[in-house]
Write a protein that holds these residues in place. Structure first.
Motif, PDB file in Angstrom:
ATOM      1  N   THR A   8      -3.202  30.126  -7.311  1.00 17.50           N
ATOM      2  CA  THR A   8      -4.140  30.017  -6.194  1.00 17.50           C
ATOM      3  C   THR A   8      -3.952  28.656  -5.560  1.00 17.50           C
ATOM      4  N   TYR A   9      -3.783  28.623  -4.248  1.00 17.63           N
ATOM      5  CA  TYR A   9      -3.661  27.330  -3.581  1.00 17.63           C
ATOM      6  C   TYR A   9      -4.712  27.203  -2.489  1.00 17.63           C
ATOM      7  N   GLU A  10      -5.406  26.087  -2.548  1.00 15.68           N
ATOM      8  CA  GLU A  10      -6.431  25.757  -1.571  1.00 15.68           C
ATOM      9  C   GLU A  10      -5.839  24.722  -0.614  1.00 15.68           C
ATOM     10  N   VAL A  11      -5.929  25.002   0.672  1.00 14.55           N
ATOM     11  CA  VAL A  11      -5.277  24.179   1.690  1.00 14.55           C
ATOM     12  C   VAL A  11      -6.340  23.443   2.504  1.00 14.55           C
ATOM     13  N   MET A  18      -8.425  16.692   0.758  1.00 16.12           N
ATOM     14  CA  MET A  18      -7.930  17.171  -0.525  1.00 16.12           C
ATOM     15  C   MET A  18      -8.401  16.271  -1.670  1.00 16.12           C
ATOM     16  N   ALA A  19      -8.390  14.959  -1.452  1.00 12.41           N
ATOM     17  CA  ALA A  19      -8.830  14.021  -2.488  1.00 12.41           C
ATOM     18  C   ALA A  19     -10.312  14.218  -2.817  1.00 12.41           C
ATOM     19  N   LEU A  20     -11.131  14.483  -1.796  1.00 12.32           N
ATOM     20  CA  LEU A  20     -12.546  14.743  -2.036  1.00 12.32           C
ATOM     21  C   LEU A  20     -12.722  16.022  -2.845  1.00 12.32           C
ATOM     22  N   ALA A  52      -6.451   8.111  -4.400  1.00 12.49           N
ATOM     23  CA  ALA A  52      -7.547   8.383  -3.459  1.00 12.49           C
ATOM     24  C   ALA A  52      -8.720   9.035  -4.187  1.00 12.49           C
ATOM     25  N   MET A  53      -8.428   9.903  -5.146  1.00 12.73           N
ATOM     26  CA  MET A  53      -9.498  10.524  -5.920  1.00 12.73           C
ATOM     27  C   MET A  53     -10.234   9.480  -6.758  1.00 12.73           C
ATOM     28  N   PHE A  54      -9.498   8.561  -7.380  1.00 12.59           N
ATOM     29  CA  PHE A  54     -10.139   7.515  -8.182  1.00 12.59           C
ATOM     30  C   PHE A  54     -11.117   6.704  -7.330  1.00 12.59           C
ATOM     31  N   LYS A  55     -10.701   6.364  -6.124  1.00 14.01           N
ATOM     32  CA  LYS A  55     -11.554   5.565  -5.249  1.00 14.01           C
ATOM     33  C   LYS A  55     -12.833   6.317  -4.883  1.00 14.01           C
ATOM     34  N   ILE A  56     -12.722   7.614  -4.637  1.00 15.34           N
ATOM     35  CA  ILE A  56     -13.901   8.419  -4.312  1.00 15.34           C
ATOM     36  C   ILE A  56     -14.847   8.493  -5.509  1.00 15.34           C
ATOM     37  N   ALA A 205       0.334  16.396  -1.632  1.00 13.51           N
ATOM     38  CA  ALA A 205       0.127  16.113  -0.214  1.00 13.51           C
ATOM     39  C   ALA A 205       1.383  15.464   0.360  1.00 13.51           C
ATOM     40  N   GLY A 206       1.623  15.689   1.635  1.00 14.24           N
ATOM     41  CA  GLY A 206       2.673  14.980   2.346  1.00 14.24           C
ATOM     42  C   GLY A 206       3.895  15.806   2.676  1.00 14.24           C
ATOM     43  N   GLU A 207       4.547  15.417   3.757  1.00 15.86           N
ATOM     44  CA  GLU A 207       5.694  16.155   4.282  1.00 15.86           C
ATOM     45  C   GLU A 207       6.879  16.140   3.330  1.00 15.86           C
ATOM     46  N   GLU A 208       7.014  15.071   2.541  1.00 12.91           N
ATOM     47  CA  GLU A 208       8.154  14.993   1.627  1.00 12.91           C
ATOM     48  C   GLU A 208       8.071  16.013   0.500  1.00 12.91           C
ATOM     49  N   LYS A 209       6.908  16.653   0.336  1.00 17.04           N
ATOM     50  CA  LYS A 209       6.743  17.670  -0.702  1.00 17.04           C
ATOM     51  C   LYS A 209       6.872  19.099  -0.164  1.00 17.04           C
ATOM     52  N   THR A 210       6.926  19.270   1.150  1.00 11.23           N
ATOM     53  CA  THR A 210       6.860  20.608   1.752  1.00 11.23           C
ATOM     54  C   THR A 210       7.970  21.521   1.261  1.00 11.23           C
TER      55      THR A 210
END
Length: 268
Positions: A8-11, A18-20, A52-56, A205-210
């Motif tokens: 299952t992928y959530e977009v 996504m980080a939130l 980003a998740m850690f900061k949130i 996340a990010g274009e380099e992973k597409t």
């Protein structure tokens, strides 16, 4: 052939959204595990995406820092670079600075990999640490409530890099893994341990992973080249949290409810 796994992928619209979502899921999993048996055991990854998740989670403007039962969390790592905790590349050190130093998790509940040691010694010590903390007996495998993973643009996850020895490790919990491409050693949990997680979640996340994400999920199976394909949880379920760019070449996801992420599914 390995048995099928439902993915299952959530977009989400972007990486911050996504980080939130990742922070929300992290908090929910802790609360769920604590309500069930009084303790939560989570294993987290390094890299840029979790930061980003850690900061949130540490941000007082969000509810997480004050509401998560940090004293009931046992926190482990999926992998580590072979550097001391004071080094800026240390996965533990980054998490300590962004999150652990700002919330009420007891030091005794934080189980870091000792990247400053000889890699083989560090891996052996971490396996013993996990066995002792989870009170494992014999060949019993650890079961974490949640394992959070990232994925590199080369298709690696944890520190299971393409064409490295750790890809083929089936018996140990934690190993030292030499990565010729980077001329460095890493310490990593093995894929059988990751696959025993009650919930296994990729955050990408990010274009380099597409392109590589599409190959991992929809291309031919080649775990030596794309080690992320090793992740096939034993419960038959795998969750991915993605931004729009990373998900661009996956089968189209649909909107289930207004204000919610688009959701897609496929079988691997």
């Amino acid at each position: 052939m390995p048995r099928p796994v439902q993915v299952t992928y959530e977009v989400f619209p972007d990486a911050p959204a996504m980080a939130l979502a990742a922070a929300t899921r992290f908090a929910h999993k802790i609360e769920q595990a604590v309500a069930s048996r009084g303790i939560a055991r989570l294993a987290i990854s390094g890299g840029s995406t979790p930061q980003a998740m850690f900061k949130i989670l540490a941000d007082p403007s969000h509810p997480f820092a004050a509401t998560i039962p940090w004293d009931k969390l046992q926190l482990f790592w999926v992998d580590e670079r072979c550097v001391p905790p004071s080094h800026p590349d240390s996965n533990y050190g980054v998490c300590r600075d962004l999150l652990l130093s700002k919330v009420g998790i007891p030091a005794a509940n934080v189980f870091r990999m000792e990247g400053e040691l000889d890699p083989e010694e560090a891996a052996s010590r971490y396996e013993a640490t996990i066995r002792n903390a989870l009170k494992l007996e014999g060949a019993e495998s650890p079961h974490f409530d949640m394992i959070e993973l990232g994925m590199g643009p080369d298709g690696h996850t944890a520190s299971l890099f393409p064409h490295t020895d750790a890809i083929n490790e089936l018996g140990r919990i934690c190993v030292a893994n030499y990565v010729p491409e980077k001329d460095t050693w890493r310490i990593t949990l093995t894929s059988p341990v990751i696959n025993q997680g009650a919930e296994v979640v990729f955050e990408i996340a990010g274009e380099e992973k597409t392109d590589v994400l599409a190959k991992v999920l929809t291309g031919p199976r080649d775990v030596d080249r794309l080690p992320s394909q090793l992740i096939r949880p034993s419960n038959g379920k795998l969750l991915l949290l993605l931004d729009e760019v990373a998900a661009a070449k996956l089968p189209a996801a649909s909107v289930l409810n207004d204000g919610q992420p688009r959701v897609g599914t496929l079988e691997i």
